[in-house]
Design an enzyme around this catalytic site. Structure first.
Site, PDB file in Angstrom:
ATOM      1  N   ALA A  63      36.121  37.802  41.305  1.00 42.13           N
ATOM      2  CA  ALA A  63      35.310  37.095  40.319  1.00 42.13           C
ATOM      3  C   ALA A  63      35.607  35.601  40.373  1.00 42.13           C
ATOM      4  CB  ALA A  63      35.599  37.640  38.925  1.00 42.13           C
ATOM      5  N   GLY A 107      37.127  41.894  41.170  1.00 45.75           N
ATOM      6  CA  GLY A 107      35.722  42.241  40.968  1.00 45.75           C
ATOM      7  C   GLY A 107      35.045  42.687  42.240  1.00 45.75           C
ATOM      8  N   GLU A 110      35.768  46.269  42.472  1.00 43.64           N
ATOM      9  CA  GLU A 110      35.024  46.960  41.413  1.00 43.64           C
ATOM     10  C   GLU A 110      33.557  47.130  41.816  1.00 43.64           C
ATOM     11  OE1 GLU A 110      37.321  45.969  37.272  1.00 43.64           O
ATOM     12  OE2 GLU A 110      36.487  44.259  38.348  1.00 43.64           O
ATOM     13  N   GLU A 130      44.469  41.552  39.487  1.00 47.26           N
ATOM     14  CA  GLU A 130      44.258  40.832  38.235  1.00 47.26           C
ATOM     15  C   GLU A 130      45.545  40.578  37.453  1.00 47.26           C
ATOM     16  OE1 GLU A 130      40.270  42.869  39.006  1.00 47.26           O
ATOM     17  OE2 GLU A 130      42.388  43.299  39.329  1.00 47.26           O
TER      18      GLU A 130
END
Length: 718
Positions: A63, A107, A110, A130
């Site tokens: 991200a 992300g 994910e 993260e």
């Protein structure tokens, strides 16, 4: 969408390509672009399956971290986040295959897990890192990962944040297949072929959210979570996010998928709004900020470093040699005598053999690295080196002698770097006819492991040498931080007052163990006295004796460490310092030290008292902060974050506190300044608050605000 995400066709397979250089981050516009492509895929009857791939060197690295700062500052982030994209991916009526090369982190993973299938090249890596930013996966990572990889693997990946190789990801179920080849084109061909096979299957494509077979409790879940919590308490001592990540994965085993997502979101926000997350994100961006030197343009020409020479094969010289070898740079390793050279080479070989035994290196690779060393007793061959690093004892007389010799032996355009930890670079450079080529490269021990490299700028060091040094640091996998030329530079200049207070505290009544434990409870990797034992107490003793005539009058100096050195107690190297050490270097308190303390204290007539752990931590940490503020004011550090990065990477300062200057801002400079004034009244004028601290405390500002205002002013003037 056309700029960030594109859609093409290869027969019945659609190819969705993310092109958001340099790492295809999920910045605003990327998730929306992918969703738009999926809508077209779903609506096109000629398309049977789709591939989601990243353009360039990687899949989707993660991200956009800047968006997290917008959330915590109350600003509305752009875009709708990842959940609409992930839901649309899973609900696509046609199979979508994530094609992974480079990295799929955070992300990125994910997104891949929300696809129906995943393929990867062998060199790819996946992970949920993260926790290294003080947060947990916030887009279903803690819920989908255990469904693919199993509970134990998901806990490990989410709580530790370490990357997983593609072969391991395949073995545990994250990746469905490894494709042949290693480049982007190879991956695309393999992914298209896999997609054709997936598109030929009947029935709806499989959704990760519905795969519950690996969540079935065979009685092992409680033990998995208990072990994980114990493990993270040891390996990530003091960190909040790893424990929250375990809680989130545990929710996947107890709740429905949707309820698990809601629980993950709650835990994610707890972490995101914590001081720890802010500190870790500060450190993340700080490592990028310190690369920028205001007066050294990005297009400054660099010198080509193909061969290095190292003078001195002791602990530091050997470690520096390994750092260069590990980066693929051959080294001429010089020593004054054959026995010293043999000992140094044997130590390097032993380190590589240890890596082989631990599976971190193949024997062939270890031998290949050893073959890149050219041993030397004189300076033969030094005219071939692009850089020479001096790593002899910390003695000005010796270093000046070596540099006078190097000036004759090295090429005129070669960089001459000193590994000095405290000495004046300009005085060293004065022994050469090329002061523009002289720079400090202060490595931290063990030099082949520690990430920090202080790059010390002399008065005449050229911009080309500085730019080359910063680039070289990255090549050596170090964090290079530019510092000015003062005694101790930045790290050790601050470390002096820190360890001074630790010794004073023992002289005033605290035990050695109490001092170290108080700082370790604060989060330091090792207490200040144990750190001295590790580094070698004789190193500081030798420096103090050389510079004693420069100490200001009326400033109290610690007595104990000099006494320990006089008794031959140098630390771990002699198995006795502040502690007593066993063969395996485990430490224990030593009654003999207690007796030495009693003798010194009685002779100096130092009053004794009970000292709280809060006072121990405050005196040591605020001594760091106060000296750091002076360094900033004097211009020896470019920015507060430079000091933070130095302490996070070289001195074991707890990452979740962001570094000493960030920590001071978090506590509040007014509070810090008041505490320092208390210590000044109690202990003497050496505790006088730095003028910059007093100014900012009075104005109610932070060091970060001061730096921003100063940078804006400098930009306006430029």
């Amino acid at each position: 969408m056309a700029e960030l995400v594109s859609l093409t066709r290869q027969g019945a397979v659609a190819v969705i390509t993310v092109n958001n250089p340099p790492v295809n981050a999920l910045s605003p516009g990327v998730p929306e672009g992918i969703v738009e492509c999926i809508e077209q895929v779903d609506a096109d009857p000629a398309v049977r399956a789709a591939v989601l791939i990243g353009f360039g060197q990687t899949f989707i690295a993660g991200a956009d971290i800047k968006e997290f700062g917008k959330i915590t500052s109350g600003r509305k982030p752009r875009g709708d986040g990842l959940h609409p994209l992930l839901t649309r991916l899973e609900n696509c009526s046609k199979p979508i295959v994530a094609a992974i090369h480079g990295t799929a982190f955070g992300g990125g993973l994910e997104v891949a897990m929300a696809c129906h299938y995943r393929v990867a090249v062998l060199s790819a890596q996946v992970g949920q890192p993260e926790v290294k930013l003080g947060i947990i996966p916030g887009a279903g990572g803690t819920q989908r990962l255990p469904r693919l990889a199993g509970v134990a693997k998901a806990v490990e990946m989410c709580a530790l944040g370490d990357p997983v190789r593609a072969s391991d990801a395949r073995d545990c179920g994250i990746v469905d297949a490894i494709v042949d080849g290693d480049g982007h084109d190879d991956l695309l061909r393999g992914a298209i072929e896999f997609s054709r096979q997936a598109g030929a299957k009947s029935g709806p494509p499989p959704k990760t959210r519905d795969r519950n077979e690996k969540l079935l409790d065979d009685g092992s879940h409680p033990a998995i979570f208990e072990r994980a919590r114990d493990m993270t308490a040891r390996k990530r001592r003091g960190f909040l996010a790893p424990q929250k990540a375990i809680d989130a994965v545990e929710a996947a085993t107890r709740l429905s998928f949707d309820d698990g997502l809601r629980r993950e979101a709650e835990l994610f926000r707890e972490c995101l709004f914590s001081e720890q997350s802010k500190a870790l994100i500060h450190a993340f961006f700080g490592e990028r900020t310190v690369r920028k030197i205001p007066d050294v343009p990005l297009d400054t020409p660099l010198l080509d470093i193909r061969t290095a020479a190292v003078v001195g094969a002791g602990t530091m010289g050997g470690g520096i040699t390994m750092a260069y070898l590990n980066a693929g740079i051959p080294v001429i390793l010089q020593e004054a005598s054959q026995p010293l050279l043999d000992r140094g080479l044997a130590a390097i070989r032993k380190n590589y053999e240890r890596s082989v035994e631990r599976g971190r290196l193949t024997r062939e690779s270890a031998e290949q690295k050893m073959s890149m060393i050219r041993p030397a007793l004189g300076y033969d061959g030094f005219n071939e080196a692009d850089i020479v690093i001096e790593a002899v004892f910390e003695s000005m007389e010796l270093k000046k002698k070596v540099f006078a010799e190097l000036d004759k032996a090295a090429r005129p355009d070669a960089i001459l770097a000193s590994n000095t930890s405290t000495l004046d670079i300009d005085e060293i450079a004065s022994m050469t006819r090329r002061p523009r080529q002289v720079v400090g490269h202060h490595f931290f021990s063990p030099a082949n492991v520690m990430r920090l490299l202080e790059i010390v700028r002399g008065q005449q060091t050229s911009k080309t040498v500085l730019a080359t040094s910063m680039a070289l640091a990255r090549r050596l996998r170090k964090v290079g931080v530019l510092v000015g030329n003062c005694r101790g530079f930045v790290g050790n200049r601050m470390f002096g007052p820190y360890r001074r207070e630790a010794q004073f505290l023992v002289e005033e009544g605290a035990s050695v163990r109490e001092v170290d434990e108080a700082l370790e409870d604060f989060g330091m990797a090792m207490g200040p006295l144990a750190t001295g034992d590790l580094a070698g107490l004789d190193v500081g003793w030798r420096i103090r004796k050389e510079y004693r005539h420069l100490e200001p009058e009326g400033v109290r100096q610690p007595l104990l460490e000099d006494r320990l050195c006089e008794l031959g107690r140098y630390g771990q190297k002699t198995q006795a310092g502040w502690y007593r050490y066993a063969e395996d270097r485990s430490r224990r308190e030593d009654p003999e030290v207690e007796h030495i303390v009693e003798q010194v204290v009685e002779r100096a007539k130092i009053p004794q008292r009970k000292i709280s752990r809060d006072e121990i931590a405050d005196r040591c940490i605020y001594a760091l902060v106060n000296e750091g503020a002076r360094i900033l004011e004097e211009g020896y550090a470019l920015r507060p974050v430079d000091i933070d990065i130095i302490y996070l990477n070289g001195y074991g300062f707890p990452a979740y506190r962001g570094g000493p200057m960030w920590h001071a801002d978090t506590v509040g400079l007014r509070k810090v300044c008041e505490r320092i004034r208390e210590f000044e009244k109690q202990h003497g004028h050496w505790w006088k608050p730095a003028p910059l601290l007093e100014q900012l405390a009075a104005e109610g500002k932070t060091l970060a605000e001061w730096d921003q205002a100063r940078s804006a002013k400098q930009s306006a003037q430029a």
